[in-house]
Scaffold this motif. Structure first.
Motif, PDB file in Angstrom:
ATOM      1  N   PRO A 124      32.809  39.952  35.301  1.00 40.12           N
ATOM      2  CA  PRO A 124      32.899  41.273  36.471  1.00 40.12           C
ATOM      3  C   PRO A 124      33.768  40.438  36.922  1.00 40.12           C
ATOM      4  N   ARG A 125      35.062  41.612  37.427  1.00 40.02           N
ATOM      5  CA  ARG A 125      35.733  41.041  38.487  1.00 40.02           C
ATOM      6  C   ARG A 125      35.062  40.871  39.502  1.00 40.02           C
ATOM      7  N   GLU A 126      33.558  40.989  40.378  1.00 41.21           N
ATOM      8  CA  GLU A 126      33.634  40.622  41.151  1.00 41.21           C
ATOM      9  C   GLU A 126      33.202  39.360  41.556  1.00 41.21           C
ATOM     10  N   GLU A 127      33.103  38.805  40.663  1.00 38.49           N
ATOM     11  CA  GLU A 127      32.400  37.179  39.944  1.00 38.49           C
ATOM     12  C   GLU A 127      34.286  36.196  39.684  1.00 38.49           C
ATOM     13  N   PHE A 129      37.219  37.054  41.558  1.00 40.75           N
ATOM     14  CA  PHE A 129      38.227  37.594  42.548  1.00 40.75           C
ATOM     15  C   PHE A 129      37.407  37.684  43.689  1.00 40.75           C
ATOM     16  N   THR A 130      37.956  37.182  44.847  1.00 42.35           N
ATOM     17  CA  THR A 130      37.356  36.984  46.310  1.00 42.35           C
ATOM     18  C   THR A 130      38.077  38.358  47.193  1.00 42.35           C
ATOM     19  N   PHE A 131      37.271  39.072  47.426  1.00 44.39           N
ATOM     20  CA  PHE A 131      38.625  40.113  48.032  1.00 44.39           C
ATOM     21  C   PHE A 131      38.679  39.593  49.562  1.00 44.39           C
TER      22      PHE A 131
END
Length: 132
Positions: A124-127, A129-131
């Motif tokens: 998943p993109r949450e894993e 990328f750091t937003f």
């Protein structure tokens, strides 16, 4: 990848840029040369990571190659884990001041390629990328 960024290579790149019309004004050429040499010197003398930095430049170009191939409908697979010493020797790369970093196969997949029909699997993109 080049094994070094010597003066002859830097002059050759600058001359090619001038021939290609990259400098609207003469001071543009001098500015480009100074800027490029500043980066090379920083990586050569301060960070002492010229090979790693040049390898990163190869991977930036690789991204463009993969994207361009995809846009043309050409399948491409980058590969590491090969015997770079054997490849360099077979192709005479070291005598030319070069060394292999990555391979890319280009072509068209078979209609019988079972893997092409399988879904891609990504974290998943949450894993990834750091937003902020």
């Amino acid at each position: 990848m080049r094994t070094d960024l010597d003066d002859a290579h830097l002059q050759n790149v600058l001359a090619q840029e001038e021939q290609d019309g990259r400098f609207a004004k003469p001071e543009g050429k001098a500015g480009q040369d100074k800027s490029r040499r500043g980066y090379v010197d920083m990586h050569r003398y301060e960070q002492r990571d010229i090979p790693q930095w040049m390898e990163k430049q190869v991977y930036l170009a690789l991204g463009g190659l993969l994207l361009g191939a995809a846009m043309l409908g050409i399948d491409a697979t980058p590969m590491e884990g090969f015997d770079s010493r054997a490849l360099d020797q077979a192709l005479g790369l070291r005598e030319k001041g070069l060394t292999s970093v990555v391979l890319v196969s280009l072509g068209y997949r078979s209609d019988e390629d079972f893997n092409a029909a399988l879904p891609k699997s990504r974290l998943p993109r949450e894993e990834i990328f750091t937003f902020i």
